[in-house]
Design a protein around this motif. Structure first.
Motif, PDB file in Angstrom:
ATOM      1  N   ARG A 114       0.817  -1.215   0.000  1.00  0.00           N
ATOM      2  CA  ARG A 114       0.000   0.000   0.000  1.00  0.00           C
ATOM      3  C   ARG A 114       0.850   1.264   0.000  1.00  0.00           C
ATOM      4  N   SER A 115       1.964   1.250   0.696  1.00  0.00           N
ATOM      5  CA  SER A 115       2.768   2.465   0.829  1.00  0.00           C
ATOM      6  C   SER A 115       3.582   2.753  -0.414  1.00  0.00           C
ATOM      7  N   GLY A 116       4.054   1.695  -1.060  1.00  0.00           N
ATOM      8  CA  GLY A 116       4.959   1.894  -2.189  1.00  0.00           C
ATOM      9  C   GLY A 116       6.333   2.374  -1.753  1.00  0.00           C
ATOM     10  N   LEU A 117       6.586   2.328  -0.437  1.00  0.00           N
ATOM     11  CA  LEU A 117       7.889   2.772   0.066  1.00  0.00           C
ATOM     12  C   LEU A 117       8.912   1.658  -0.113  1.00  0.00           C
ATOM     13  N   SER A 118      10.141   2.038  -0.364  1.00  0.00           N
ATOM     14  CA  SER A 118      11.184   1.060  -0.642  1.00  0.00           C
ATOM     15  C   SER A 118      12.205   0.995   0.493  1.00  0.00           C
ATOM     16  N   LYS A 119      12.894  -0.114   0.515  1.00  0.00           N
ATOM     17  CA  LYS A 119      13.938  -0.361   1.505  1.00  0.00           C
ATOM     18  C   LYS A 119      15.042  -1.120   0.792  1.00  0.00           C
ATOM     19  N   TYR A 120      16.303  -0.811   1.157  1.00  0.00           N
ATOM     20  CA  TYR A 120      17.437  -1.416   0.481  1.00  0.00           C
ATOM     21  C   TYR A 120      18.451  -1.956   1.475  1.00  0.00           C
ATOM     22  N   ALA A 121      19.154  -2.991   1.029  1.00  0.00           N
ATOM     23  CA  ALA A 121      20.288  -3.474   1.806  1.00  0.00           C
ATOM     24  C   ALA A 121      21.430  -2.476   1.666  1.00  0.00           C
ATOM     25  N   THR A 122      22.232  -2.347   2.699  1.00  0.00           N
ATOM     26  CA  THR A 122      23.339  -1.396   2.637  1.00  0.00           C
ATOM     27  C   THR A 122      24.350  -1.797   1.572  1.00  0.00           C
ATOM     28  N   SER A 123      24.398  -3.083   1.247  1.00  0.00           N
ATOM     29  CA  SER A 123      25.377  -3.556   0.257  1.00  0.00           C
ATOM     30  C   SER A 123      25.058  -3.070  -1.159  1.00  0.00           C
ATOM     31  N   VAL A 124      23.809  -2.666  -1.397  1.00  0.00           N
ATOM     32  CA  VAL A 124      23.430  -2.203  -2.738  1.00  0.00           C
ATOM     33  C   VAL A 124      22.862  -0.790  -2.724  1.00  0.00           C
ATOM     34  N   ASP A 125      22.768  -0.191  -1.537  1.00  0.00           N
ATOM     35  CA  ASP A 125      22.186   1.139  -1.428  1.00  0.00           C
ATOM     36  C   ASP A 125      22.897   2.106  -2.374  1.00  0.00           C
ATOM     37  N   GLU A 126      22.130   2.944  -3.055  1.00  0.00           N
ATOM     38  CA  GLU A 126      22.574   3.937  -4.023  1.00  0.00           C
ATOM     39  C   GLU A 126      22.969   3.311  -5.354  1.00  0.00           C
ATOM     40  N   ARG A 127      23.026   1.987  -5.438  1.00  0.00           N
ATOM     41  CA  ARG A 127      23.264   1.325  -6.728  1.00  0.00           C
ATOM     42  C   ARG A 127      22.018   0.615  -7.230  1.00  0.00           C
ATOM     43  N   ALA A 128      21.009   0.492  -6.371  1.00  0.00           N
ATOM     44  CA  ALA A 128      19.819  -0.266  -6.727  1.00  0.00           C
ATOM     45  C   ALA A 128      18.569   0.586  -6.625  1.00  0.00           C
ATOM     46  N   ALA A 129      17.587   0.228  -7.421  1.00  0.00           N
ATOM     47  CA  ALA A 129      16.287   0.898  -7.358  1.00  0.00           C
ATOM     48  C   ALA A 129      15.201  -0.131  -7.641  1.00  0.00           C
ATOM     49  N   ILE A 130      14.261  -0.248  -6.720  1.00  0.00           N
ATOM     50  CA  ILE A 130      13.130  -1.145  -6.919  1.00  0.00           C
ATOM     51  C   ILE A 130      11.930  -0.303  -7.310  1.00  0.00           C
ATOM     52  N   SER A 131      11.183  -0.792  -8.271  1.00  0.00           N
ATOM     53  CA  SER A 131       9.996  -0.081  -8.726  1.00  0.00           C
ATOM     54  C   SER A 131       8.932  -1.098  -9.138  1.00  0.00           C
TER      55      SER A 131
END
Length: 125
Positions: A57-74
């Motif tokens: 419902r939120s559409g908010l994303s969360k990332y692992a620190t190992s890929v943060d700033e290199r990954a994008a989920i949509s």
């Protein structure tokens, strides 16, 4: 029966980008807007590792620190498809990437009851 199918893996060189897709079907009375979707990966000999997740419902994303700033989920709700864009790939990104669906956006594999078969991503020069 919920089914998830990943695509988009392959052999890539370090520094390249890729986009993985996960198409979902069989949701009972719901769509991607009511399910949290996540990407995990597993390298040989390692445990399954969280990569990214997006809330239903939120559409908010969360990332692992190992890929943060290199990954994008949509996601594209109309297509029932979730994407994982990864940039500046590194050899340590080599793994089988799995798509998962569940009721909560967590980083824990056991909280996701539905899984795809996975797609291999190999990063090597």
């Amino acid at each position: 029966q919920v089914q998830l199918e990943e695509s988009g893996g392959g052999l890539l060189q370090p520094g390249a980008s890729l986009r993985l897709s996960c198409t979902a079907s069989g949701f009972s009375g719901g769509t991607l807007s009511t399910y949290a979707m996540a990407w995990f990966r597993q390298a040989p000999g390692n445990e399954r590792e969280f990569v990214a997740a997006i809330g239903g419902r939120s559409g908010l994303s969360k990332y692992a620190t190992s890929v943060d700033e290199r990954a994008a989920i949509s996601r594209d709700i109309a297509k029932n498809t979730v994407y994982l864009q990864m940039n500046n790939l590194k050899p340590e990104d080599t793994a089988v990437y799995f798509c998962a669906a569940g009721s909560r956006r967590t980083m824990t594999p056991s909280t996701y009851p539905y899984w795809g078969q996975g797609t291999q991503v190999t990063v090597s020069s």
